[in-house]
Design an enzyme around this catalytic site. Structure first.
Site, mmCIF file in Angstrom:
data_model
loop_
_atom_site.group_PDB
_atom_site.id
_atom_site.type_symbol
_atom_site.label_atom_id
_atom_site.label_comp_id
_atom_site.label_asym_id
_atom_site.label_seq_id
_atom_site.Cartn_x
_atom_site.Cartn_y
_atom_site.Cartn_z
ATOM 1 N N HIS A 1 0.840 -1.193 0.000
ATOM 2 C CA HIS A 1 0.000 0.000 0.000
ATOM 3 C C HIS A 1 0.879 1.248 0.000
ATOM 4 O O HIS A 1 0.400 2.342 0.262
ATOM 5 C CB HIS A 1 -0.949 -0.018 1.203
ATOM 6 C CG HIS A 1 -2.019 -1.064 1.089
ATOM 7 N ND1 HIS A 1 -1.786 -2.392 1.386
ATOM 8 C CD2 HIS A 1 -3.300 -0.998 0.658
ATOM 9 C CE1 HIS A 1 -2.911 -3.085 1.174
ATOM 10 N NE2 HIS A 1 -3.829 -2.260 0.727
ATOM 11 N N ASP B 1 9.071 -6.171 2.134
ATOM 12 C CA ASP B 1 9.260 -5.584 3.456
ATOM 13 C C ASP B 1 10.667 -5.025 3.498
ATOM 14 O O ASP B 1 11.639 -5.705 3.156
ATOM 15 C CB ASP B 1 9.035 -6.591 4.583
ATOM 16 C CG ASP B 1 8.711 -5.855 5.878
ATOM 17 O OD1 ASP B 1 7.649 -5.197 5.923
ATOM 18 O OD2 ASP B 1 9.518 -5.894 6.814
ATOM 19 N N SER B 2 10.758 -3.774 3.890
ATOM 20 C CA SER B 2 12.047 -3.108 3.780
ATOM 21 C C SER B 2 12.238 -2.131 4.918
ATOM 22 O O SER B 2 11.323 -1.877 5.691
ATOM 23 C CB SER B 2 12.158 -2.401 2.423
ATOM 24 O OG SER B 2 10.949 -1.747 2.084
ATOM 25 N N LYS C 1 19.000 4.622 -9.299
ATOM 26 C CA LYS C 1 18.695 3.965 -8.024
ATOM 27 C C LYS C 1 18.472 2.467 -8.267
ATOM 28 O O LYS C 1 18.944 1.620 -7.510
ATOM 29 C CB LYS C 1 17.455 4.602 -7.367
ATOM 30 C CG LYS C 1 17.118 3.979 -6.017
ATOM 31 C CD LYS C 1 15.912 4.600 -5.326
ATOM 32 C CE LYS C 1 15.546 3.780 -4.080
ATOM 33 N NZ LYS C 1 14.300 4.203 -3.435
#
Ligand code: ITT
Length: 204
Positions: free
Chosen positions: A8, A68-69, A184
């Site tokens: 999200h 997940d970071s 990046k």
């Protein structure tokens, strides 16, 4: 085939879509399917990535990819780590006038300043990508990007903590928010995890 992107976070969604671009998958965001956000009750990136991927695969009946970071700061014993988003959220709910990431960045910086000017500013971004299928099968891939924190924030690109992070894999002192998305993507924690996933899943 189709793949649900179980996030999200708009910034992540944009980067994941760009990284998946060459592989011809139809990406559907969890938001567009109205999927709920499961509570991230894990204590590791791997646990939380799996929670999100499995919930999305079960709810949609499709393969799902979750990310997940977070940022681990050496001088803070690896914090905020899995609580990186939480630190920002808390600032927002505790009366910040807007969803202001700079508040969370300021918290990290404030803790470093308390430790003194000679404190090592080394940090690393971590990313765990989890794939889950409706039949329960799953796979996880971990990526990292070493660097150092800088203050004050610089740059307008990217998202989240990008304006305070200088990757050490480039020469120069530009933050992630000062370099083009393609640059990046050449070095980021997310791209590192992606390369492992692509090698394993697509044999590329
Ligand atoms: P979802 O769980 O819905 O994917 P989230 O924002 O809650 O979204 P996480 O729990 O994984 O995601 O938290 C990641 C945190 O780390 C969040 O505060 C991000 O802004 C930050 N972050 C992750 N990758 C980043 C990147 O490439 N650049 C800057 N900040 C990043």
């Amino acid at each position: 085939g189709s793949l649900v992107i179980a996030t999200h976070n708009e910034g992540k969604l944009k980067e994941i879509s760009a990284l998946l671009g060459p592989y011809g998958l139809k990406c559907i965001s969890a938001g567009s399917l109205g999927l709920p956000e499961p509570p991230e009750t894990g204590t590791t990136f791997v646990e939380n990535a799996l929670i999100k991927a499995r919930a999305a695969a079960e709810a949609s009946g499709l393969a799902a990819l979750a990310d997940d970071s977070g940022l681990s700061v050496d001088a803070l014993g690896g914090r905020p780590g899995v609580y990186t988003a939480d630190w920002a959220e808390r600032q927002w709910f505790e009366g910040s006038p807007g969803r202001d990431w700079y508040m969370a960045m300021g918290k990290v910086e404030g803790m470093l300043q308390q430790l003194g000017p000679d404190t090592d500013r080394s940090a690393a971004f971590h990313c765990v990508l989890a794939l889950a299928w409706p039949d329960g099968e799953h796979a996880v891939y971990e990526g990292q990007c070493p660097g150092a924190l800088t203050w004050p924030p610089r740059g307008e690109m990217g998202f989240g903590y990008d304006p305070v992070f200088v990757p050490s894999t480039r020469d120069g002192s530009e933050t992630f928010a000062e370099i083009a998305p393609s640059e990046k993507h050449a070095i980021s924690h997310r791209a590192d995890a992606f390369a492992k996933m692509v090698a394993d899943q697509f044999g590329a």
